[in-house]
Scaffold this active site. Structure first.
Site, PDB file in Angstrom:
ATOM      1  N   ARG A  55       0.765  -1.274   0.057  1.00  0.00           N
ATOM      2  CA  ARG A  55       0.009   0.104  -0.032  1.00  0.00           C
ATOM      3  C   ARG A  55       0.990   1.387   0.131  1.00  0.00           C
ATOM      4  NH1 ARG A  55      -1.551   1.031   6.095  1.00  0.00           N
ATOM      5  NH2 ARG A  55      -0.747  -1.033   6.937  1.00  0.00           N
ATOM      6  N   ASP A 106      -8.016  -7.306  13.363  1.00  0.00           N
ATOM      7  CA  ASP A 106      -9.490  -6.348  13.199  1.00  0.00           C
ATOM      8  C   ASP A 106     -10.534  -7.603  12.944  1.00  0.00           C
ATOM      9  OD1 ASP A 106      -8.886  -3.792  13.301  1.00  0.00           O
ATOM     10  OD2 ASP A 106      -8.847  -3.413  11.533  1.00  0.00           O
ATOM     11  N   ARG A 160      -2.382  -5.358   3.841  1.00  0.00           N
ATOM     12  CA  ARG A 160      -2.288  -4.280   4.989  1.00  0.00           C
ATOM     13  C   ARG A 160      -0.649  -4.574   5.452  1.00  0.00           C
ATOM     14  NH1 ARG A 160      -3.037  -5.697  11.051  1.00  0.00           N
ATOM     15  NH2 ARG A 160      -2.094  -3.914  11.996  1.00  0.00           N
ATOM     16  N   HIS A 214      -5.576  -3.624   2.539  1.00  0.00           N
ATOM     17  CA  HIS A 214      -6.401  -4.622   3.520  1.00  0.00           C
ATOM     18  C   HIS A 214      -7.380  -5.646   3.095  1.00  0.00           C
ATOM     19  CE1 HIS A 214      -4.951  -1.168   5.594  1.00  0.00           C
ATOM     20  NE2 HIS A 214      -5.221  -1.453   6.731  1.00  0.00           N
ATOM     21  N   SER A 217      -4.687   5.047   5.745  1.00  0.00           N
ATOM     22  CA  SER A 217      -4.357   3.530   5.733  1.00  0.00           C
ATOM     23  C   SER A 217      -4.044   3.284   4.424  1.00  0.00           C
ATOM     24  CB  SER A 217      -5.476   2.755   6.291  1.00  0.00           C
ATOM     25  OG  SER A 217      -5.848   3.352   7.752  1.00  0.00           O
ATOM     26  N   GLU A 225     -19.196   4.900   0.758  1.00  0.00           N
ATOM     27  CA  GLU A 225     -18.460   4.082  -0.347  1.00  0.00           C
ATOM     28  C   GLU A 225     -19.527   3.920  -1.384  1.00  0.00           C
ATOM     29  OE1 GLU A 225     -18.865   3.046   2.906  1.00  0.00           O
ATOM     30  OE2 GLU A 225     -16.990   3.055   3.504  1.00  0.00           O
ATOM     31  N   PHE A 251     -14.737  -3.257   2.105  1.00  0.00           N
ATOM     32  CA  PHE A 251     -15.889  -2.199   1.728  1.00  0.00           C
ATOM     33  C   PHE A 251     -15.894  -1.817   0.231  1.00  0.00           C
ATOM     34  CE2 PHE A 251     -14.182  -0.715   6.138  1.00  0.00           C
ATOM     35  CZ  PHE A 251     -15.140  -1.648   6.699  1.00  0.00           C
TER      36      PHE A 251
END
Ligand SMILES: Cc1ncc(C[n+]2csc(CCOP(=O)(O)OP(=O)(O)O)c2C)c(N)n1
Lengths: 311, 291
Positions: free
Chosen positions: A7, A114, A164, A106, A34, A55, A80
């Site tokens: 990322r 999470d 991630r 992620h 993030s 979103e 998402f």
């Protein structure tokens, strides 16, 4: 192998692209620190929009901007970016073919602590189901940068799934990315291991161990799930005793399903799959989860041996 | 990091051109009748479709296409055109009728609606029909697209206006309110939402299914300038659009109080004619009423 964050590579590449192309607009849904679109936001504040936790609206906005000539990158977490706005992806991007690049971070269970709500393990199936989408899972940071540039230079909707956690480098700096072309990472004549994303590095480790036991694996990185390099798959099938497919995704609808479809149609060879079975994972450290849910070099080794037994 | 767009459009390229159509009030009323006749014939010929919500939107669409908007039917992608985005995609017949009458394609093509191979798909589809800005059919998405288009206009210093036509039913969708929030955040004074408030949705009256009132105050509370009008009074429609064009730094919503099935006595306020087309006997009666 050195580990580098995909990322972060994405964030840096976006800035590079933003400098070259003033038509690039970046959207994010309250996750820019993030997803690393924050680098672009700092550099080009007037071409960055934080859409808030919206979103569905973000996908619609992206379509509107793209229809007005912009090249739009939209980022959020993979879960998402796929599940929360699927109808919007279908109507506004797939059915229109508009020039929007969804780069989601992620992906998979390596999200870790999470837990299940945040672990996208069905995103590849969903995106591959959408006509017109190009779907890419880069294997490392170097391939990420290349894939993001390729997406920026091609028209149409893209989905790029990143992680991630940091990912071991499997490529050298001079790597040249060819969209839709499977990459042979290592030659071998017994069994082919076709892997995508973080499983490519694990496939390389597995093949090293297996080589010491006299089993020579051909390791193939399938970074582009759609369009799939069917030619390479058929060729591999005709040259190998079997194929193992490895991915950080549910068993259904991802790379394994897609490769199996080609094999079933063109050239039957024994297959085995390293992926997530029909359930959600728990919270835990990324490494711990990969062990628990059998996404390891050892599981690939076992799969290779099981394929040889089927022969 | 900034979440604001560039202010103003003072360095806009000189784009304002004469409108293709600038009908007098008398001609506009006639045009609206003609569009209504097309809706009846098209849907009846197709044997399916949504006449009720097309008829309630007719005066709004007539005002936009034949008085207000600038566009060029010979160049549907002209970058400085005003944008009309139909969010309530099932009202495709009224948009097709307006596009045909304004010259995007031949009027004779209207009766191909919903037939295999036709450019006129069941719901508006930007891949097939010249002049259609966005595909629709899944309710509640159009305003988000409009926000993107209006934002692009600001970024490029273009002075086009973006009009989005929504149904009252779409105000039940969460995404509509996401878009409402974001348009206010980005101060999109080049965006006008028009709600065709015909009070009826598919399965009944809006107030019984999912009450929207007080609708005007909801939009205002979300940062919009909100105007209530009679959506069948062309004078009020034009005045509201003029008012909208003068408002700066906020988006404008025109809440057009309408009657579903407007113009045909037995269809007016009749829930049944949401997604049912008139029989051949009813077509005759409807066309006589619309002469
Ligand atoms: C997301 C979504 N849900 C359901 C439908 C099915 N549907 C088509 S039209 C309609 C309601 C029509 O009422 P309204 O939206 O108020 O439109 P109008 O009365 O203006 O025709 C519904 C529920 C749909 N098209 N999209």
């Amino acid at each position: 192998m050195t580990e580098v964050s995909t990322r972060e590579a994405y964030g840096n590449t976006l800035v590079e692209l933003g400098e070259e192309n003033k038509g690039i607009i970046v959207l994010d849904a309250d996750l820019s620190p993030s997803t690393m679109t924050c680098f672009f936001a700092q550099k080009f504040p007037h071409r960055f929009f934080n859409c808030g936790i919206q979103e569905q609206n973000m996908i619609g906005m992206a379509a509107g901007l793209a229809a007005s000539g912009k090249t739009v990158f939209a980022s959020t977490f993979a879960v998402f970016a796929s599940c929360r706005c699927f109808d919007q992806l279908r109507m506004c991007l797939s059915q229109t073919g508009l020039n929007v690049k969804i780069v989601a971070t992620h992906g998979g269970i390596t999200v870790g602590e999470d837990g299940a709500s945040h672990q996208a393990i069905e995103d590849l199936a969903l995106y591959c189901a959408l006509p017109g989408f190009t779907v890419i899972v880069p294997a490392d940071a170097i391939e990420t940068a290349e894939a993001v540039k390729a997406a920026a230079n091609m028209h149409g909707p893209f989905y790029i799934r990143l992680s991630r956690s940091k990912t071991p480098l499997v490529y050298a700096e001079d790597y040249h990315f060819a969209l839709g072309k499977a990459v042979t990472m290592q030659e071998g004549e017994d069994v082919a291991i076709m892997a995508t994303g973080i499983m490519v590095a694990k496939a390389l480790v597995a093949s090293e161990v297996l080589a010491k036991q006299g089993i020579n694996c051909r390791v193939i990185n399938i970074h582009t799930l759609k369009p799939l390099d069917e030619e390479a798959i058929v060729k591999t099938a005709s040259e190998m005793k079997g194929i193992v497919v490895a991915e950080e995704h549910l068993a259904h609808g991802g790379l394994g399903s897609r490769v199996a479809q080609v094999i079933a149609r063109e050239k039957l060879v024994p297959m085995s799959f390293v992926n997530l079975k029909d359930r959600y994972a728990l919270s835990g450290k990324a490494e711990e989860l990969l062990q628990k849910y059998d996404l390891t070099a050892e599981s690939i080794e076992l799969a290779v041996k099981s394929v040889l037994e089927k022969k | 990091m900034s979440n604001q767009i560039n202010p103003g459009s003072q360095n806009a390229p000189q784009a304002r051109q004469v409108n293709v159509f600038d009908l007098s009030m008398v001609d506009l009323i006639e045009m609206a009748k003609k569009l209504r006749r097309h809706i009846i014939t098209m849907t009846a010929t197709a044997g399916s479709g949504h006449p009720g919500g097309s008829l309630s939107s007719t005066d709004i669409v007539a005002a936009l296409y034949f008085k207000v908007m600038r566009y060029n039917p010979l160049d549907p992608q002209w970058v400085d055109r005003d944008r009309f985005i139909l969010s309530k995609g099932h009202a495709a017949p009224i948009v097709y009728a307006a596009l045909a009458e304004s010259g995007y394609f031949p009027v004779e093509e209207l009766t191909t609606l919903r037939k295999f191979g036709s450019r006129l798909q069941g719901h508006t589809d930007r891949n097939f029909t010249p002049g259609v800005e966005m595909s629709a059919g899944s309710l509640g998405m159009g305003l988000s697209f409009g926000v993107g288009v209006a934002l692009a206009g600001k970024l490029d210093y273009r002075d086009y206006c973006t009009y989005v036509l929504l149904s009252d039913g779409e105000c039940e969708e969460g995404q509509t309110w996401e878009a409402v929030l974001s348009a206010a955040q980005y101060k999109l004074d080049n965006l006008v939402a028009i709600v065709d408030y015909n009070k009826i949705q598919l399965s009944g009256w809006v107030k019984d299914v999912m009450n929207l009132e007080p609708l005007n105050r909801k939009w205002q509370a979300f940062g919009w300038h909100a105007i209530d009008i009679d959506g069948h009074d062309l004078g009020q429609i034009l005045a509201a659009i003029q008012e909208a064009q003068k408002i700066k730094t906020k988006p404008v919503v025109i809440i057009a109080h309408t009657i579903k099935g407007k113009g045909v006595s037995f269809m007016e306020g009749n829930v049944k004619f949401h997604g049912k087309v008139p029989t051949s006997e009813e077509v005759g009666r409807a066309l006589r009423e619309l002469e």
